[in-house]
Design an enzyme around this catalytic site. Structure first.
Site, PDB file in Angstrom:
ATOM      1  N   ASP A   9      27.601 -11.027  -8.325  1.00  0.00           N
ATOM      2  CA  ASP A   9      28.792 -11.086  -7.456  1.00  0.00           C
ATOM      3  C   ASP A   9      29.196 -12.513  -7.101  1.00  0.00           C
ATOM      4  O   ASP A   9      30.378 -12.846  -7.043  1.00  0.00           O
ATOM      5  CB  ASP A   9      28.524 -10.350  -6.132  1.00  0.00           C
ATOM      6  CG  ASP A   9      28.369  -8.851  -6.308  1.00  0.00           C
ATOM      7  OD1 ASP A   9      28.652  -8.353  -7.409  1.00  0.00           O
ATOM      8  OD2 ASP A   9      27.951  -8.195  -5.344  1.00  0.00           O
ATOM      9  N   HIS A  10      28.182 -13.361  -6.835  1.00  0.00           N
ATOM     10  CA  HIS A  10      28.530 -14.684  -6.316  1.00  0.00           C
ATOM     11  C   HIS A  10      29.063 -15.634  -7.377  1.00  0.00           C
ATOM     12  O   HIS A  10      29.666 -16.655  -7.052  1.00  0.00           O
ATOM     13  CB  HIS A  10      27.363 -15.283  -5.537  1.00  0.00           C
ATOM     14  CG  HIS A  10      27.081 -14.463  -4.316  1.00  0.00           C
ATOM     15  ND1 HIS A  10      28.072 -14.158  -3.405  1.00  0.00           N
ATOM     16  CD2 HIS A  10      25.978 -13.828  -3.900  1.00  0.00           C
ATOM     17  CE1 HIS A  10      27.561 -13.388  -2.464  1.00  0.00           C
ATOM     18  NE2 HIS A  10      26.291 -13.163  -2.748  1.00  0.00           N
ATOM     19  N   HIS A  43      28.963  -5.478  -7.433  1.00  0.00           N
ATOM     20  CA  HIS A  43      29.476  -4.645  -6.340  1.00  0.00           C
ATOM     21  C   HIS A  43      31.001  -4.651  -6.411  1.00  0.00           C
ATOM     22  O   HIS A  43      31.625  -5.674  -6.160  1.00  0.00           O
ATOM     23  CB  HIS A  43      28.983  -5.241  -5.011  1.00  0.00           C
ATOM     24  CG  HIS A  43      29.331  -4.438  -3.800  1.00  0.00           C
ATOM     25  ND1 HIS A  43      28.834  -4.728  -2.559  1.00  0.00           N
ATOM     26  CD2 HIS A  43      30.135  -3.350  -3.627  1.00  0.00           C
ATOM     27  CE1 HIS A  43      29.298  -3.862  -1.684  1.00  0.00           C
ATOM     28  NE2 HIS A  43      30.101  -3.027  -2.303  1.00  0.00           N
ATOM     29  N   ARG A  49      37.002  -8.479  -3.447  1.00  0.00           N
ATOM     30  CA  ARG A  49      36.926  -9.892  -3.065  1.00  0.00           C
ATOM     31  C   ARG A  49      36.174 -10.755  -4.074  1.00  0.00           C
ATOM     32  O   ARG A  49      36.335 -11.955  -4.100  1.00  0.00           O
ATOM     33  CB  ARG A  49      36.296 -10.054  -1.684  1.00  0.00           C
ATOM     34  CG  ARG A  49      34.838  -9.688  -1.642  1.00  0.00           C
ATOM     35  CD  ARG A  49      34.223 -10.071  -0.341  1.00  0.00           C
ATOM     36  NE  ARG A  49      34.611  -9.154   0.712  1.00  0.00           N
ATOM     37  CZ  ARG A  49      33.867  -8.976   1.804  1.00  0.00           C
ATOM     38  NH1 ARG A  49      32.774  -9.669   1.969  1.00  0.00           N
ATOM     39  NH2 ARG A  49      34.246  -8.121   2.723  1.00  0.00           N
ATOM     40  N   HIS A 214      22.086 -14.014  -4.498  1.00  0.00           N
ATOM     41  CA  HIS A 214      22.514 -15.275  -3.872  1.00  0.00           C
ATOM     42  C   HIS A 214      21.571 -16.446  -4.155  1.00  0.00           C
ATOM     43  O   HIS A 214      22.022 -17.543  -4.484  1.00  0.00           O
ATOM     44  CB  HIS A 214      22.667 -15.068  -2.355  1.00  0.00           C
ATOM     45  CG  HIS A 214      23.210 -16.262  -1.666  1.00  0.00           C
ATOM     46  ND1 HIS A 214      24.553 -16.571  -1.664  1.00  0.00           N
ATOM     47  CD2 HIS A 214      22.595 -17.270  -1.014  1.00  0.00           C
ATOM     48  CE1 HIS A 214      24.731 -17.702  -1.019  1.00  0.00           C
ATOM     49  NE2 HIS A 214      23.565 -18.144  -0.616  1.00  0.00           N
TER      50      HIS A 214
HETATM   51  N1  PXP Z   1      20.941  -5.236  -2.933  1.00  0.00           N
HETATM   52  C1  PXP Z   1      22.085  -4.873  -2.319  1.00  0.00           C
HETATM   53  C2  PXP Z   1      22.301  -3.431  -2.026  1.00  0.00           C
HETATM   54  C3  PXP Z   1      23.066  -5.830  -1.981  1.00  0.00           C
HETATM   55  O1  PXP Z   1      24.191  -5.453  -1.364  1.00  0.00           O
HETATM   56  C4  PXP Z   1      22.844  -7.182  -2.325  1.00  0.00           C
HETATM   57  C5  PXP Z   1      23.898  -8.210  -2.032  1.00  0.00           C
HETATM   58  O2  PXP Z   1      25.017  -8.020  -2.768  1.00  0.00           O
HETATM   59  C6  PXP Z   1      21.644  -7.497  -2.978  1.00  0.00           C
HETATM   60  C7  PXP Z   1      20.703  -6.514  -3.241  1.00  0.00           C
HETATM   61  C8  PXP Z   1      21.324  -8.896  -3.393  1.00  0.00           C
HETATM   62  O3  PXP Z   1      21.209  -9.678  -2.249  1.00  0.00           O
HETATM   63  P1  PXP Z   1      21.171 -11.251  -2.374  1.00  0.00           P
HETATM   64  O4  PXP Z   1      22.493 -11.693  -2.921  1.00  0.00           O
HETATM   65  O5  PXP Z   1      20.940 -11.707  -0.953  1.00  0.00           O
HETATM   66  O6  PXP Z   1      20.041 -11.586  -3.299  1.00  0.00           O
END
Ligand code: PXP
Length: 239
Positions: A9-10, A43, A49, A214
């Protein structure tokens, strides 16, 4: 042995900051797979977004490991999931104003609804995972809804401000995992895990998969920065 599924996502968040077409999360997914990731997670939010419909479509065509679509159990998105057929979906709560998913799904508040959603998705050949807090009642509720997998929310553990608090929160996770194991649920874990706080999980061998985004994207920016600068320096030097 556990495996890693990478949340991309990021990468899309960085793209959206400029509203152009780079960096492409679809390319990042391919690189993650080349590096050994055994799953790709994205996601598709209601407000699009970061990940958008084009990304999801291309990811479905290109991901060779396992595509996990994180989503709210809302009508439009359920329709897209059934049409796209990711290998699995992870049901998460979603609020417009949040920066990231803030907590686990309150499954026990809407058992009949989630039971119905799970059946619809499974009937389309999609496995269903529930993102839940390390709370026995929520794990039992996910089981009652027919979940294949529970993803234990590690965010509260990751945000602990002291070692003693982190230990307490980790014990809750360990207890939740015992319950999920008794119920024969497959177990994943994720949210807020980084290169330091993930180490404690080595003792929890029941966790099959870690979902991490992230911290990997953050590290990529820094470990890749020097090379990226060198390449641009070289380019302009020859002018
Ligand atoms: N699991 C779920 C259900 C999430 O919503 C996220 C964040 O999108 C993650 C895992 C991963 O989290 P992070 O980006 O903090 O590693």
């Amino acid at each position: 042995m556990a495996c890693l599924a990478v949340n991309i996502d990021h990468v899309a968040t960085i793209r959206q900051a400029r509203g152009i077409n780079e960096p492409d999360p679809v390319l990042a997914a391919g690189l993650a797979e080349l590096a050994g990731a055994e799953g790709i997670i994205c996601h598709l939010r209601e407000d699009r977004r970061h990940i958008n419909d084009r990304d999801l479509r291309l990811l479905r065509q290109t991901v060779k490991t396992k595509l996990n679509m994180e989503m709210a159990a809302e009508k439009e998105i359920i329709g897209i999931a059934i049409e796209t057929k990711p290998d699995l979906v992870t049901l998460v709560p979603e609020k417009r104003e949040e920066l990231t998913t803030e907590g686990g799904l309150d499954v026990k508040a809407r058992i009949d609804y989630y039971l119905n959603v799970t059946k619809k998705l499974q009937d389309s050949g999609i496995e269903v995972s529930f993102f839940v807090d390390p709370d026995p009642a929520q794990i039992e509720a996910a089981h009652r809804c027919g979940a294949d997998i529970v993803e234990i929310h590690t965010g509260h553990y990751s945000e602990a401000l002291s070692e003693s608090e982190a230990k307490k929160r980790f014990i809750l996770i360990a207890k939740a995992i015992e319950i999920a194991t008794t119920l024969n649920l497959s177990i994943s874990a994720g949210h807020g895990l980084n290169y330091v706080n993930v180490k404690r999980f080595k003792v929890l061998s029941q966790i099959k998969e870690y979902s991490i985004g992230h911290s990997i994207v953050s590290r990529a920016v820094l470990v890749g920065f020097e090379r990226a600068v060198r390449e641009m320096v070289q380019l302009v030097k020859d002018f």
